[in-house]
Design an enzyme around this catalytic site. Structure first.
Site, PDB file in Angstrom:
ATOM      1  N   GLN A   1      27.140  35.725  44.534  1.00 42.78           N
ATOM      2  CA  GLN A   1      25.856  36.414  44.567  1.00 42.78           C
ATOM      3  C   GLN A   1      24.664  35.567  45.002  1.00 42.78           C
ATOM      4  O   GLN A   1      23.786  36.044  45.703  1.00 42.78           O
ATOM      5  CB  GLN A   1      25.550  37.006  43.184  1.00 42.78           C
ATOM      6  CG  GLN A   1      26.403  38.204  42.802  1.00 42.78           C
ATOM      7  CD  GLN A   1      27.642  37.831  42.035  1.00 42.78           C
ATOM      8  OE1 GLN A   1      28.227  36.774  42.248  1.00 42.78           O
ATOM      9  NE2 GLN A   1      28.071  38.696  41.136  1.00 42.78           N
TER      10      GLN A   1
ATOM     11  N   GLU B   1      23.355  42.237  36.343  1.00 43.74           N
ATOM     12  CA  GLU B   1      24.573  42.283  35.563  1.00 43.74           C
ATOM     13  C   GLU B   1      24.378  41.994  34.073  1.00 43.74           C
ATOM     14  O   GLU B   1      23.589  41.127  33.699  1.00 43.74           O
ATOM     15  CB  GLU B   1      25.567  41.236  36.085  1.00 43.74           C
ATOM     16  CG  GLU B   1      25.940  41.403  37.549  1.00 43.74           C
ATOM     17  CD  GLU B   1      27.009  40.414  37.942  1.00 43.74           C
ATOM     18  OE1 GLU B   1      28.165  40.830  38.112  1.00 43.74           O
ATOM     19  OE2 GLU B   1      26.670  39.214  38.073  1.00 43.74           O
ATOM     20  N   HIS B   2      25.130  42.740  33.246  1.00 41.51           N
ATOM     21  CA  HIS B   2      25.437  42.427  31.842  1.00 41.51           C
ATOM     22  C   HIS B   2      24.295  42.664  30.865  1.00 41.51           C
ATOM     23  O   HIS B   2      24.370  42.172  29.722  1.00 41.51           O
ATOM     24  CB  HIS B   2      25.919  40.970  31.689  1.00 41.51           C
ATOM     25  CG  HIS B   2      26.985  40.558  32.638  1.00 41.51           C
ATOM     26  ND1 HIS B   2      28.092  41.331  32.890  1.00 41.51           N
ATOM     27  CD2 HIS B   2      27.113  39.455  33.424  1.00 41.51           C
ATOM     28  CE1 HIS B   2      28.862  40.721  33.784  1.00 41.51           C
ATOM     29  NE2 HIS B   2      28.288  39.589  34.132  1.00 41.51           N
TER      30      HIS B   2
ATOM     31  N   GLU C   1      27.761  44.839  36.935  1.00 45.16           N
ATOM     32  CA  GLU C   1      28.829  44.883  35.955  1.00 45.16           C
ATOM     33  C   GLU C   1      28.223  45.202  34.588  1.00 45.16           C
ATOM     34  O   GLU C   1      27.122  44.766  34.268  1.00 45.16           O
ATOM     35  CB  GLU C   1      29.574  43.548  35.877  1.00 45.16           C
ATOM     36  CG  GLU C   1      30.410  43.242  37.117  1.00 45.16           C
ATOM     37  CD  GLU C   1      31.147  41.919  37.000  1.00 45.16           C
ATOM     38  OE1 GLU C   1      31.009  41.248  35.951  1.00 45.16           O
ATOM     39  OE2 GLU C   1      31.838  41.554  37.952  1.00 45.16           O
TER      40      GLU C   1
ATOM     41  N   TRP D   1      39.615  35.209  46.247  1.00 43.93           N
ATOM     42  CA  TRP D   1      38.580  36.228  46.327  1.00 43.93           C
ATOM     43  C   TRP D   1      37.319  35.705  45.632  1.00 43.93           C
ATOM     44  O   TRP D   1      37.380  34.847  44.768  1.00 43.93           O
ATOM     45  CB  TRP D   1      39.033  37.535  45.670  1.00 43.93           C
ATOM     46  CG  TRP D   1      39.419  37.399  44.233  1.00 43.93           C
ATOM     47  CD1 TRP D   1      40.660  37.132  43.736  1.00 43.93           C
ATOM     48  CD2 TRP D   1      38.551  37.484  43.108  1.00 43.93           C
ATOM     49  NE1 TRP D   1      40.627  37.048  42.376  1.00 43.93           N
ATOM     50  CE2 TRP D   1      39.351  37.268  41.951  1.00 43.93           C
ATOM     51  CE3 TRP D   1      37.191  37.719  42.948  1.00 43.93           C
ATOM     52  CZ2 TRP D   1      38.825  37.282  40.668  1.00 43.93           C
ATOM     53  CZ3 TRP D   1      36.667  37.728  41.658  1.00 43.93           C
ATOM     54  CH2 TRP D   1      37.486  37.527  40.540  1.00 43.93           C
TER      55      TRP D   1
ATOM     56  N   ALA E   1      23.789  35.996  31.158  1.00 48.17           N
ATOM     57  CA  ALA E   1      25.008  35.202  31.283  1.00 48.17           C
ATOM     58  C   ALA E   1      26.130  35.768  30.418  1.00 48.17           C
ATOM     59  O   ALA E   1      25.924  36.133  29.254  1.00 48.17           O
ATOM     60  CB  ALA E   1      24.728  33.752  30.899  1.00 48.17           C
TER      61      ALA E   1
ATOM     62  N   TYR F   1      43.235  32.686  50.684  1.00 54.73           N
ATOM     63  CA  TYR F   1      43.641  33.977  50.135  1.00 54.73           C
ATOM     64  C   TYR F   1      43.006  34.273  48.790  1.00 54.73           C
ATOM     65  O   TYR F   1      43.414  35.179  48.084  1.00 54.73           O
ATOM     66  CB  TYR F   1      45.177  34.023  50.025  1.00 54.73           C
ATOM     67  CG  TYR F   1      45.841  33.812  51.348  1.00 54.73           C
ATOM     68  CD1 TYR F   1      45.802  34.799  52.328  1.00 54.73           C
ATOM     69  CD2 TYR F   1      46.462  32.610  51.657  1.00 54.73           C
ATOM     70  CE1 TYR F   1      46.398  34.603  53.567  1.00 54.73           C
ATOM     71  CE2 TYR F   1      47.057  32.400  52.893  1.00 54.73           C
ATOM     72  CZ  TYR F   1      47.031  33.401  53.844  1.00 54.73           C
ATOM     73  OH  TYR F   1      47.592  33.209  55.065  1.00 54.73           O
TER      74      TYR F   1
ATOM     75  N   GLN G   1      34.619  41.364  46.862  1.00 52.13           N
ATOM     76  CA  GLN G   1      34.495  42.655  46.189  1.00 52.13           C
ATOM     77  C   GLN G   1      33.490  43.552  46.903  1.00 52.13           C
ATOM     78  O   GLN G   1      33.662  44.770  46.959  1.00 52.13           O
ATOM     79  CB  GLN G   1      34.050  42.445  44.743  1.00 52.13           C
ATOM     80  CG  GLN G   1      35.091  41.780  43.876  1.00 52.13           C
ATOM     81  CD  GLN G   1      34.543  41.389  42.521  1.00 52.13           C
ATOM     82  OE1 GLN G   1      33.460  41.821  42.123  1.00 52.13           O
ATOM     83  NE2 GLN G   1      35.269  40.568  41.799  1.00 52.13           N
TER      84      GLN G   1
END
Length: 465
Positions: free
Chosen positions: A8, A334-335, A356, A29, A300, A27, A50
């Protein structure tokens, strides 16, 4: 091959590459990123990210063999060369599970200022001009593009760690712009940007930390024209009301011809210091017409032992927008423990959203919205009285350690001026009794009791009333 395997808070900007650009390493992510003002003659893309947001760039060969097979990829004001598979960008069908959003133009943006050495051997800062309804890159190999060049020593106060907020504020009032050299700046009072057209920019990981006595905010931008803040991490080692506040209140004053622009700003609450910390809302935008160009706002979910937990690093909201006609590109948030993004202002626009859920909500009974009547808090909430709002490419993911239900991942008023395009949910820790009941306003069953329905999509939601 040019590898840019990042997440990010590592944008790639103003790069010209003749090599293939790969957004992952081998390979593995990684979880998404941001591209702006780049010219790629060769393919650029990734099989494993993603999500990704690309703005005002040139893709001569498109993504080539890269599949971009995960959740949410948004292209905004991007020019495609003759070698690009244009149909794969423009005509992908979300009703059949596509994951690409293509928006022809970028309505309003100012690219990030940057440091360079002029022909006279002196350091300069180039501040690009404001662009409206733009497409493609802002420069050529022979021309830096429209904008203004400022001599660094003449126009900037060069700050180093240890400088006080009072010194920075005095230089801003005296007409200087601010360049923060790499390092950590603990401040005892907010940095106050009150002069129109002021620039505050960082190099490297320039980090502003509100000290224990700085309980208001790390930075407050007054309700003035043309301020630009770029490349800074705001880190909450101590408690405060906000980390960044734009406008001390809603004035209704228009800034459409010269808005505040915020590029590459990152915010962290918890994760660094092993003690409790609280922030009401990391970013609060009250001024009209503000432009955000890449935020990562993070409560966090991991860090130093004792620095993370439901009752340790507490924060209600990542972003609250009260001003009118705000536009944000590349919003990662996020969070947080209530509505992660809460939009109260009219005329807002968001181009790409990644969110998320909080991992650590301990039980359903402590995680209820609407005065305890609705399970969970939507990750993207537009206030009930708002009549006009647009959003494109919204990806929201549940990551829950306990059995928690969210009634909706997105909640908006059912008004005809509400337009939401390409909405997607998925579950990273699926289970029959955890996750989102619906994607938006009770529409499209999602991940709660639908664990095998790995990705839930809504192509568009247009308000009816």
């Amino acid at each position: 091959m040019f590898n840019w395997a990042v997440s990010q808070a590592a944008p790639i900007r103003r790069v010209y590459s003749q090599r293939t650009v790969r957004y992952q390493w081998k390979y593995g992510w990684v979880s998404g990123g941001f591209t702006a003002d780049c010219k790629f003659d060769a393919p650029a893309g990734s099989d494993g990210q993603q999500q990704w947001y690309t703005r005002n760039s040139y893709l001569g060969k498109g993504r080539g063999r890269f599949a971009e097979g995960a959740y949410n990829f948004v292209f905004n004001g991007v020019e495609l060369g003759d070698g690009a598979d244009k149909e794969s960008y423009i005509c992908d069908d979300w009703t059949k599970g596509s994951n690409v959003t293509f928006i022809e133009e970028t309505p309003v943006v100012r690219e990030k200022p940057f440091l360079f050495v002029g022909d006279d051997g002196r350091y300069k800062v180039f501040r690009p001009a404001l662009k409206k309804n733009s497409k493609g890159v802002s420069y050529t190999r022979d021309d830096m593009g429209k904008g203004e060049t400022l001599d660094l020593l003449d126009s900037f106060f060069i700050a180093r760690p240890g400088v006080t907020a009072a010194e920075i504020n005095a230089n801003l009032k005296a007409g200087k712009n601010i360049l923060l050299t790499p390092g950590m700046y603990e401040i005892s009072e907010p940095i106050r940007v009150s002069r129109p057209n002021a620039i505050v920019m960082g190099l490297g990981w320039s980090t502003i930390v509100p000290g224990p006595e700085c309980r208001d905010a790390a930075m407050v931008i007054d309700d003035v024209d043309g301020v630009q803040v770029a490349s800074i991490l705001f880190d909450a080692h101590n408690s405060s009301t906000n980390l960044l506040r734009v406008g001390d209140g809603v004035s209704g004053r228009s800034h459409k011809d010269n808005p505040v622009v915020l590029n590459d700003l990152f915010f962290r609450i918890g994760g660094f210091m092993p003690h409790k910390v609280h922030v009401d809302c990391a970013v609060e935008i009250n001024s009209d017409d503000a432009v955000g160009d890449h935020f990562w706002i993070w409560r966090a979910d991991h860090g130093v032992r004792g620095s993370v937990g439901w009752d340790v690093n507490t924060a209600d909201h990542g972003l609250v927008v009260n001003g009118r006609n705000a536009t944000i590109y590349g919003l990662f948030n996020e969070h947080f423990q209530k509505y992660q993004t809460l939009w109260n202002g009219e005329g807002g626009r968001v181009y790409f959203y990644q969110c998320e859920t909080p991992y650590d909500a301990p039980s359903q009974e402590v995680f209820m919205s609407e005065n305890g009547t609705r399970p969970g808090y939507a990750a993207y909430k537009v206030a009930d009285n708002v009549r006009s709002h647009q959003a494109y490419g919204i990806g929201i993911y549940d990551v829950l350690h306990h059995d928690i239900c969210f009634e909706n991942s997105i909640e908006v008023p059912d008004n005809k001026g509400i337009e939401m395009f390409h909405l997607v949910n998925t579950s990273f820790i699926p289970g029959d009794k955890k996750g989102f009941n619906s994607v938006i306003n009770g529409i499209e069953p999602s991940t709660y009791t639908h664990a095998k329905q790995y990705v839930a999509r809504v192509p568009e939601f247009i308000g009816k009333n």
